[in-house]
Design a protein around this motif. Structure first.
Motif, PDB file in Angstrom:
ATOM      1  N   ASP A 161     -10.065 -39.235  63.186  1.00 35.95           N
ATOM      2  CA  ASP A 161      -9.995 -40.140  62.037  1.00 35.95           C
ATOM      3  C   ASP A 161     -10.998 -39.807  60.932  1.00 35.95           C
ATOM      4  OD1 ASP A 161      -7.994 -41.835  63.251  1.00 35.95           O
ATOM      5  OD2 ASP A 161      -9.583 -42.685  64.501  1.00 35.95           O
ATOM      6  N   ILE A 162     -12.242 -39.527  61.304  1.00 35.41           N
ATOM      7  CA  ILE A 162     -13.318 -39.378  60.321  1.00 35.41           C
ATOM      8  C   ILE A 162     -13.451 -37.934  59.823  1.00 35.41           C
ATOM      9  CG2 ILE A 162     -15.805 -39.653  59.946  1.00 35.41           C
ATOM     10  CD1 ILE A 162     -14.165 -42.303  60.240  1.00 35.41           C
ATOM     11  N   ALA A 163     -13.519 -36.973  60.729  1.00 28.84           N
ATOM     12  CA  ALA A 163     -13.706 -35.564  60.330  1.00 28.84           C
ATOM     13  C   ALA A 163     -12.647 -35.076  59.335  1.00 28.84           C
ATOM     14  CB  ALA A 163     -13.767 -34.666  61.562  1.00 28.84           C
ATOM     15  N   THR A 187     -19.493 -49.265  62.658  1.00 29.68           N
ATOM     16  CA  THR A 187     -19.684 -50.492  63.420  1.00 29.68           C
ATOM     17  C   THR A 187     -19.566 -50.218  64.918  1.00 29.68           C
ATOM     18  OG1 THR A 187     -18.895 -51.861  61.598  1.00 29.68           O
ATOM     19  CG2 THR A 187     -18.794 -52.830  63.805  1.00 29.68           C
ATOM     20  N   GLN A 188     -18.676 -49.302  65.283  1.00 33.15           N
ATOM     21  CA  GLN A 188     -18.471 -48.955  66.698  1.00 33.15           C
ATOM     22  C   GLN A 188     -19.529 -47.976  67.218  1.00 33.15           C
ATOM     23  OE1 GLN A 188     -14.372 -47.612  67.046  1.00 33.15           O
ATOM     24  NE2 GLN A 188     -13.609 -49.528  66.195  1.00 33.15           N
ATOM     25  N   SER A 233     -22.381 -51.174  59.607  1.00 38.59           N
ATOM     26  CA  SER A 233     -21.727 -50.584  58.433  1.00 38.59           C
ATOM     27  C   SER A 233     -22.121 -51.293  57.142  1.00 38.59           C
ATOM     28  CB  SER A 233     -20.209 -50.601  58.602  1.00 38.59           C
ATOM     29  OG  SER A 233     -19.729 -51.919  58.699  1.00 38.59           O
ATOM     30  N   ARG A 234     -22.507 -52.528  57.227  1.00 36.16           N
ATOM     31  CA  ARG A 234     -22.885 -53.287  56.024  1.00 36.16           C
ATOM     32  C   ARG A 234     -24.118 -52.687  55.351  1.00 36.16           C
ATOM     33  NH1 ARG A 234     -21.359 -55.665  51.818  1.00 36.16           N
ATOM     34  NH2 ARG A 234     -22.739 -57.246  51.038  1.00 36.16           N
ATOM     35  N   HIS A 235     -25.050 -52.167  56.142  1.00 34.80           N
ATOM     36  CA  HIS A 235     -26.298 -51.633  55.592  1.00 34.80           C
ATOM     37  C   HIS A 235     -26.383 -50.107  55.633  1.00 34.80           C
ATOM     38  CE1 HIS A 235     -27.358 -55.866  56.487  1.00 34.80           C
ATOM     39  NE2 HIS A 235     -27.865 -55.746  55.287  1.00 34.80           N
ATOM     40  N   SER A 236     -25.335 -49.443  56.063  1.00 36.17           N
ATOM     41  CA  SER A 236     -25.330 -47.986  56.096  1.00 36.17           C
ATOM     42  C   SER A 236     -25.024 -47.420  54.713  1.00 36.17           C
ATOM     43  CB  SER A 236     -24.283 -47.481  57.099  1.00 36.17           C
ATOM     44  OG  SER A 236     -24.677 -47.772  58.415  1.00 36.17           O
ATOM     45  N   ILE A 237     -25.836 -46.473  54.300  1.00 37.77           N
ATOM     46  CA  ILE A 237     -25.685 -45.885  52.969  1.00 37.77           C
ATOM     47  C   ILE A 237     -24.319 -45.231  52.811  1.00 37.77           C
ATOM     48  CG2 ILE A 237     -26.564 -44.070  51.440  1.00 37.77           C
ATOM     49  CD1 ILE A 237     -29.384 -44.763  52.585  1.00 37.77           C
ATOM     50  N   ASP A 261      -8.108 -47.759  50.887  1.00 39.82           N
ATOM     51  CA  ASP A 261      -8.583 -48.871  51.727  1.00 39.82           C
ATOM     52  C   ASP A 261      -8.550 -48.528  53.215  1.00 39.82           C
ATOM     53  OD1 ASP A 261      -9.070 -50.417  49.497  1.00 39.82           O
ATOM     54  OD2 ASP A 261      -7.216 -51.569  49.665  1.00 39.82           O
ATOM     55  N   GLU A 262      -7.524 -47.813  53.644  1.00 41.62           N
ATOM     56  CA  GLU A 262      -7.421 -47.443  55.054  1.00 41.62           C
ATOM     57  C   GLU A 262      -8.579 -46.528  55.460  1.00 41.62           C
ATOM     58  OE1 GLU A 262      -4.429 -45.155  58.180  1.00 41.62           O
ATOM     59  OE2 GLU A 262      -3.769 -45.473  56.126  1.00 41.62           O
ATOM     60  N   GLN A 263      -8.898 -45.556  54.604  1.00 38.08           N
ATOM     61  CA  GLN A 263     -10.003 -44.641  54.899  1.00 38.08           C
ATOM     62  C   GLN A 263     -11.344 -45.379  54.902  1.00 38.08           C
ATOM     63  OE1 GLN A 263      -8.989 -42.023  51.663  1.00 38.08           O
ATOM     64  NE2 GLN A 263      -8.241 -40.430  53.064  1.00 38.08           N
ATOM     65  N   ILE A 264     -11.532 -46.262  53.945  1.00 36.29           N
ATOM     66  CA  ILE A 264     -12.771 -47.052  53.875  1.00 36.29           C
ATOM     67  C   ILE A 264     -12.919 -47.894  55.136  1.00 36.29           C
ATOM     68  CG2 ILE A 264     -13.880 -48.996  52.686  1.00 36.29           C
ATOM     69  CD1 ILE A 264     -12.786 -47.768  50.050  1.00 36.29           C
ATOM     70  N   ASN A 265     -11.839 -48.508  55.573  1.00 35.79           N
ATOM     71  CA  ASN A 265     -11.879 -49.328  56.792  1.00 35.79           C
ATOM     72  C   ASN A 265     -12.172 -48.478  58.034  1.00 35.79           C
ATOM     73  OD1 ASN A 265     -11.420 -51.724  55.425  1.00 35.79           O
ATOM     74  ND2 ASN A 265      -9.212 -51.591  55.653  1.00 35.79           N
ATOM     75  N   LEU A 266     -11.620 -47.264  58.072  1.00 35.57           N
ATOM     76  CA  LEU A 266     -11.912 -46.370  59.198  1.00 35.57           C
ATOM     77  C   LEU A 266     -13.407 -46.058  59.266  1.00 35.57           C
ATOM     78  CD1 LEU A 266      -8.964 -43.799  59.134  1.00 35.57           C
ATOM     79  CD2 LEU A 266      -9.517 -45.399  60.976  1.00 35.57           C
ATOM     80  N   PHE A 267     -14.010 -45.738  58.126  1.00 36.99           N
ATOM     81  CA  PHE A 267     -15.453 -45.443  58.102  1.00 36.99           C
ATOM     82  C   PHE A 267     -16.256 -46.666  58.515  1.00 36.99           C
ATOM     83  CE2 PHE A 267     -14.291 -41.627  55.928  1.00 36.99           C
ATOM     84  CZ  PHE A 267     -15.333 -40.746  56.162  1.00 36.99           C
TER      85      PHE A 267
END
Length: 123
Positions: free
Chosen positions: A28-30, A117-118, A77-81, A106-112
């Motif tokens: 998902d991320i890479a 968070t996980q 994720s709220r405080h991650s740069i 939005d989908e990519q932002i939610n994945l990050f």
């Protein structure tokens, strides 16, 4: 009949955790980093790497961060740069990808967000 006030709370927790999609760094991320970030944030020629030492072509590079420190707080994720930058919360001048490129959808932002968070795992 005994009442157990924690039972409804446990049920809510169990149901909430069942809906959470486990985000994979590898799947998902890479791919998003590769297509949207690595051009500038890879060594030795990337402008983002030259400017702040941020290398995003490996999980290790993402976790290590830049010359200014980590860009991820695993579990937050709220405080991650990284999340602030891709979500546009760091201001227009600091938004990533650069203003000349279209931002993440939005989908990519939610994945990050979910990935951080996980725990930002290398999975």
């Amino acid at each position: 009949m005994k009442h157990y006030p924690l039972q409804p709370m446990l049920l809510v927790i169990m149901l909430t955790s069942c809906d959470t999609h486990k985000v994979s760094y590898q799947h998902d991320i890479a791919p998003v980093l590769e297509s949207r970030c690595v051009k500038c944030h890879s060594s030795p020629d990337g402008s983002g790497y030259k400017a702040i030492g941020l290398k995003l072509d490996t999980h290790h590079g993402v976790i290590k961060g830049s010359i200014y420190g980590p860009i991820i707080i695993a579990g937050d994720s709220r405080h991650s740069i990284l999340n602030m930058l891709v979500e546009g919360r760091a201001g227009k001048r600091e938004c990533m990808p650069e203003q000349s490129q279209q931002g993440l959808n939005d989908e990519q932002i939610n994945l990050f967000s979910d990935w951080v968070t996980q725990g930002a795992l290398k999975n």
